[in-house]
Design an enzyme around this catalytic site. Structure first.
Site, PDB file in Angstrom:
ATOM      1  N   LYS A  55       1.169  -1.395  -0.109  1.00  0.00           N
ATOM      2  CA  LYS A  55      -0.162   0.510  -0.031  1.00  0.00           C
ATOM      3  C   LYS A  55       0.981   0.879   0.095  1.00  0.00           C
ATOM      4  O   LYS A  55       0.252   2.381  -0.551  1.00  0.00           O
ATOM      5  CB  LYS A  55      -0.575  -0.020   1.478  1.00  0.00           C
ATOM      6  CG  LYS A  55      -2.215  -1.301   1.129  1.00  0.00           C
ATOM      7  CD  LYS A  55      -2.940  -1.665   2.689  1.00  0.00           C
ATOM      8  CE  LYS A  55      -4.000  -2.641   2.289  1.00  0.00           C
ATOM      9  NZ  LYS A  55      -4.454  -3.402   3.664  1.00  0.00           N
ATOM     10  N   GLN A  99      -3.787  -1.423   9.749  1.00  0.00           N
ATOM     11  CA  GLN A  99      -4.024  -2.977   9.664  1.00  0.00           C
ATOM     12  C   GLN A  99      -4.902  -3.247  10.109  1.00  0.00           C
ATOM     13  O   GLN A  99      -4.607  -3.417  11.277  1.00  0.00           O
ATOM     14  CB  GLN A  99      -2.538  -2.926   8.947  1.00  0.00           C
ATOM     15  CG  GLN A  99      -2.781  -4.475   7.903  1.00  0.00           C
ATOM     16  CD  GLN A  99      -3.549  -4.671   6.823  1.00  0.00           C
ATOM     17  OE1 GLN A  99      -3.270  -3.606   6.240  1.00  0.00           O
ATOM     18  NE2 GLN A  99      -4.069  -6.062   6.439  1.00  0.00           N
ATOM     19  N   ASP A 122     -10.533   3.465   5.011  1.00  0.00           N
ATOM     20  CA  ASP A 122     -11.217   2.165   4.506  1.00  0.00           C
ATOM     21  C   ASP A 122     -13.183   1.485   4.721  1.00  0.00           C
ATOM     22  O   ASP A 122     -12.639   0.673   4.133  1.00  0.00           O
ATOM     23  CB  ASP A 122     -10.404   0.377   6.063  1.00  0.00           C
ATOM     24  CG  ASP A 122      -9.363   0.363   5.204  1.00  0.00           C
ATOM     25  OD1 ASP A 122      -9.363  -0.274   4.127  1.00  0.00           O
ATOM     26  OD2 ASP A 122      -8.296  -0.039   6.230  1.00  0.00           O
TER      27      ASP A 122
END
Ligand code: NDP
Length: 300
Positions: A55, A99, A122
């Site tokens: 990412k 994460q 997200d």
């Protein structure tokens, strides 16, 4: 019957990344802030390290700021919340990605709630979850949408164009994948059924699907005779299984060769949904930076 056409996630993701890169360059050229993505990884999980690295690398390749925060496994919830509070007010950061999964001592729901919804690339903050749950059919997605589901819907749009009236079956109802996919398909005017582990006659349900999206985490679970002839199949699953040479290989949740013989279009694993996830994260970061700067939603 001839084999289904492959939906090339690598190619569609590359095209999206390229459009995002152009969007970043155009923003910066007009004197706006360079979009910045902060990734936060707590602990040393090997798979998470690979995801976070990819990412950060992609963000940098597309001309974004990339800020990598690595915290030790024993990090407390208070310490993580303190970092998020700093990122929330940092003007160089437009997207914050924590994460998952987080270590046991940290309450994931509390952490997701602490992220500024405007920077929640997200799409897991309850405010953004609610926005997706209440979006009108066809209305613009001018808020962060979870990356893998967004990627699935982009693959379907690239393959089918309009899906109005199609029977869509989504197998899996997780907050990460299945549920948001179902909401996106409803927004696209499909007639949606969301199957799960308690569904009666899952094969029969799948056979009703013009659009079949499978996200369950069970290798090759959905067989070819569950697929309606000509259906479009999106396989979200990523499962590592033993290979003949003693190594391992990746397979999806759908028995690919069987399904390919029946379906109209199908995603491979790897090379289908996977590449779309990171590309959609970049898309979400660009859109977040634009919104924070007061610019309108950009269809890329
Ligand atoms: P979860 O484990 O969170 O959810 C699995 C879902 O599948 C649950 O809703 C569960 O039902 C359902 N399910 C499990 N077993 C069955 C069964 N036998 N029959 C019907 N439904 C079943 O997984 P995720 O949603 O996070 O991930 C699903 C898959 O997608 C995994 O393989 C994962 O690796 C992959 N993935 C891929 C990504 C990508 O970028 N390509 C990103 C994220 C995930 P119930 O709710 O009843 O328990």
């Amino acid at each position: 019957m001839t084999d289904a056409k492959l939906i090339d996630g690598k190619e569609i993701a590359a095209a999206l990344r390229s459009r995002v890169g152009e969007g970043v360059a155009a923003l910066v050229a007009k004197g706006h802030a360079r979009p910045g993505l902060a990734t936060v990884l707590v602990g040393a999980d090997a798979a998470s390290q690979v995801y976070v690295r990819s990412k950060g690398k992609t963000a940098a390749e597309l001309g974004m700021g990339s800020f990598d925060h690595r915290l030790p496994p024993e990090t407390t919830e208070a310490e993580l919340l303190e970092l998020i509070a700093r990122l929330n007010v940092d003007p160089t950061v437009h997207g914050i990605l924590v994460q998952l999964p987080l270590p046991r001592q940290i309450d994931t729901a509390r952490v997701l709630l602490a992220i500024d919804p405007a920077k929640d690339v997200d799409g897991f903050h309850p405010m953004n979850v609610g926005r997706l749950a209440s979006v009108s059919a066809g209305a613009p997605l001018d808020f962060p949408v979870p990356c893998t589901p967004l990627g699935c819907s982009m693959l379907l749009a690239a393959t089918l164009g309009s899906m109005a009236g199609a029977n869509a079956v989504v197998v899996g109802r997780s907050n990460l994948v299945g549920r948001p996919v179902a909401q996106l398909l409803l927004r696209a005017d499909c007639t949606v059924t969301n199957g799960h582990s308690r569904t009666r006659d899952l094969p029969g349900l799948c056979r009703t699907a013009d659009v079949l999206v499978v996200a369950i985490g069970k290798p090759e679970f959905v067989r070819g005779d569950w697929v309606k002839p000509g259906a479009t199949v999106i396989d979200v699953g990523i499962n590592r299984v033993p290979a003949a040479d003693g190594k391992t290989r990746l397979v999806g949740d759908v028995a690919f060769d069987e399904a390919r013989a029946v379906a109209g279009h199908i995603t491979p694993v790897p090379g289908g949904v996977g590449p779309m996830t990171v590309a959609c994260l970049m898309y979400n970061t660009l859109q977040a930076a634009r919104r924070i700067d007061g610019l309108p939603f950009l269809a890329v």
